[in-house]
Design a protein around this motif. Structure first.
Motif, PDB file in Angstrom:
ATOM      1  N   ILE A   1      -2.682 -13.838  -4.496  1.00 15.24           N
ATOM      2  CA  ILE A   1      -1.472 -14.242  -3.786  1.00 15.24           C
ATOM      3  C   ILE A   1      -0.551 -13.043  -3.580  1.00 15.24           C
ATOM      4  O   ILE A   1       0.023 -12.866  -2.498  1.00 15.24           O
ATOM      5  CB  ILE A   1      -0.738 -15.383  -4.532  1.00 15.24           C
ATOM      6  N   VAL A   2      -0.416 -12.202  -4.585  1.00 13.34           N
ATOM      7  CA  VAL A   2       0.506 -11.071  -4.459  1.00 13.34           C
ATOM      8  C   VAL A   2       0.015 -10.064  -3.416  1.00 13.34           C
ATOM      9  O   VAL A   2       0.820  -9.436  -2.722  1.00 13.34           O
ATOM     10  CB  VAL A   2       0.783 -10.404  -5.834  1.00 13.34           C
ATOM     11  N   VAL A   3      -1.291  -9.938  -3.237  1.00 12.97           N
ATOM     12  CA  VAL A   3      -1.799  -9.075  -2.162  1.00 12.97           C
ATOM     13  C   VAL A   3      -1.396  -9.672  -0.814  1.00 12.97           C
ATOM     14  O   VAL A   3      -0.917  -8.968   0.081  1.00 12.97           O
ATOM     15  CB  VAL A   3      -3.328  -8.891  -2.266  1.00 12.97           C
TER      16      VAL A   3
ATOM     17  N   VAL B   1       1.568  -3.880  -5.513  1.00  8.42           N
ATOM     18  CA  VAL B   1       1.749  -5.308  -5.761  1.00  8.42           C
ATOM     19  C   VAL B   1       1.402  -5.633  -7.204  1.00  8.42           C
ATOM     20  O   VAL B   1       0.551  -4.991  -7.809  1.00  8.42           O
ATOM     21  CB  VAL B   1       0.874  -6.153  -4.800  1.00  8.42           C
ATOM     22  N   ASP B   2       2.085  -6.638  -7.732  1.00 15.33           N
ATOM     23  CA  ASP B   2       1.743  -7.119  -9.069  1.00 15.33           C
ATOM     24  C   ASP B   2       2.248  -8.548  -9.204  1.00 15.33           C
ATOM     25  O   ASP B   2       3.227  -8.939  -8.586  1.00 15.33           O
ATOM     26  CB  ASP B   2       2.357  -6.241 -10.159  1.00 15.33           C
ATOM     27  N   GLY B   3       1.544  -9.304 -10.006  1.00 15.47           N
ATOM     28  CA  GLY B   3       1.919 -10.686 -10.247  1.00 15.47           C
ATOM     29  C   GLY B   3       1.873 -11.005 -11.728  1.00 15.47           C
ATOM     30  O   GLY B   3       1.229 -10.301 -12.503  1.00 15.47           O
TER      31      GLY B   3
ATOM     32  N   GLU C   1      -2.110  -1.234  -3.247  1.00 16.36           N
ATOM     33  CA  GLU C   1      -2.491  -0.826  -4.591  1.00 16.36           C
ATOM     34  C   GLU C   1      -2.189  -1.955  -5.563  1.00 16.36           C
ATOM     35  O   GLU C   1      -1.069  -2.464  -5.608  1.00 16.36           O
ATOM     36  CB  GLU C   1      -1.739   0.453  -4.987  1.00 16.36           C
ATOM     37  N   SER C   2      -3.227  -2.346  -6.332  1.00 16.09           N
ATOM     38  CA  SER C   2      -3.109  -3.426  -7.313  1.00 16.09           C
ATOM     39  C   SER C   2      -3.694  -2.942  -8.629  1.00 16.09           C
ATOM     40  O   SER C   2      -4.603  -2.120  -8.645  1.00 16.09           O
ATOM     41  CB  SER C   2      -3.883  -4.658  -6.825  1.00 16.09           C
ATOM     42  N   ASP C   3      -3.198  -3.501  -9.724  1.00 18.96           N
ATOM     43  CA  ASP C   3      -3.744  -3.149 -11.031  1.00 18.96           C
ATOM     44  C   ASP C   3      -4.841  -4.119 -11.471  1.00 18.96           C
ATOM     45  O   ASP C   3      -5.348  -4.010 -12.579  1.00 18.96           O
ATOM     46  CB  ASP C   3      -2.642  -3.091 -12.087  1.00 18.96           C
TER      47      ASP C   3
ATOM     48  N   VAL D   1      -9.396  -6.036  -6.528  1.00 22.97           N
ATOM     49  CA  VAL D   1      -9.752  -4.863  -5.722  1.00 22.97           C
ATOM     50  C   VAL D   1     -11.230  -4.895  -5.369  1.00 22.97           C
ATOM     51  O   VAL D   1     -11.612  -4.684  -4.211  1.00 22.97           O
ATOM     52  CB  VAL D   1      -9.385  -3.560  -6.467  1.00 22.97           C
ATOM     53  N   GLN D   2     -12.078  -5.182  -6.353  1.00 26.38           N
ATOM     54  CA  GLN D   2     -13.515  -5.225  -6.093  1.00 26.38           C
ATOM     55  C   GLN D   2     -13.876  -6.341  -5.123  1.00 26.38           C
ATOM     56  O   GLN D   2     -14.711  -6.151  -4.240  1.00 26.38           O
ATOM     57  CB  GLN D   2     -14.288  -5.391  -7.406  1.00 26.38           C
ATOM     58  N   GLU D   3     -13.260  -7.502  -5.259  1.00 27.78           N
ATOM     59  CA  GLU D   3     -13.548  -8.613  -4.350  1.00 27.78           C
ATOM     60  C   GLU D   3     -13.107  -8.287  -2.923  1.00 27.78           C
ATOM     61  O   GLU D   3     -13.801  -8.613  -1.962  1.00 27.78           O
ATOM     62  CB  GLU D   3     -12.873  -9.903  -4.819  1.00 27.78           C
ATOM     63  N   LEU D   4     -11.956  -7.648  -2.787  1.00 26.47           N
ATOM     64  CA  LEU D   4     -11.472  -7.304  -1.454  1.00 26.47           C
ATOM     65  C   LEU D   4     -12.325  -6.224  -0.795  1.00 26.47           C
ATOM     66  O   LEU D   4     -12.445  -6.184   0.422  1.00 26.47           O
ATOM     67  CB  LEU D   4     -10.009  -6.867  -1.519  1.00 26.47           C
ATOM     68  N   GLN D   5     -12.911  -5.366  -1.593  1.00 27.02           N
ATOM     69  CA  GLN D   5     -13.765  -4.307  -1.052  1.00 27.02           C
ATOM     70  C   GLN D   5     -15.194  -4.771  -0.818  1.00 27.02           C
ATOM     71  O   GLN D   5     -15.944  -4.124  -0.112  1.00 27.02           O
ATOM     72  CB  GLN D   5     -13.772  -3.100  -1.991  1.00 27.02           C
TER      73      GLN D   5
END
Length: 140
Positions: free
Chosen positions: A95-97, A51-53, A115-117, A122-126
């Motif tokens: 949003i893109v996630v 994903v990417d935005g 997978e996000s850049d 990523v850290q917040e979701l984990q």
């Protein structure tokens, strides 16, 4: 400078030394960047959604893109969507996630890697902590 006199030969040697050090660092960075930026297929039994935005501030719009791939790297699905009134980079990345998950959930994909850049996302979701910022609603 400050009454220090450097001989032209010493200055040239110093410049060449700095140039060599710079080139060595650039080569190392390029090698490491390639190692980390190369797409890796998901393990057997998994699909991966990349994903990417991006934000177009002057248009007050944003765009999201998703690509779902299988273990051989084959594209299973790809999509893009315009988003209106998004003005923060981290918001569009959350949003893109969400947009990446939306088509995958009804398909019942049991093993999915997202997978996000965006390292912050990523850290917040984990993280296991509650987030009270505006992006907290996306995470919940």
């Amino acid at each position: 400078m400050e009454n220090n006199l450097t001989q032209p030969v010493q200055a040239a040697e110093h410049v060449l030394s700095l140039c060599k050090a710079f080139n060595d660092v650039q080569a190392t960075i390029a090698r490491d960047l390639h190692k980390f930026s190369t797409w890796q297929a998901p393990p057997d039994g998994f699909l991966k959604v990349n994903v990417d935005g991006s934000i177009f501030a002057n248009l007050r719009k944003a765009g999201v893109g998703i690509v779902l791939r299988d273990t051989s790297g084959g594209i299973v699905m790809a999509a893009s969507k315009n988003e209106l009134e998004v003005d923060e980079a981290v918001t569009i990345e959350f949003i893109v996630v969400l947009r990446g998950l939306q088509p995958c959930l009804p398909l019942g994909i049991p093993n999915l890697i997202i997978e996000s850049d965006c390292l912050n996302v990523v850290q917040e979701l984990q993280s296991t902590k509650d987030l009270y910022a505006s992006a907290g609603n996306f995470i919940k």
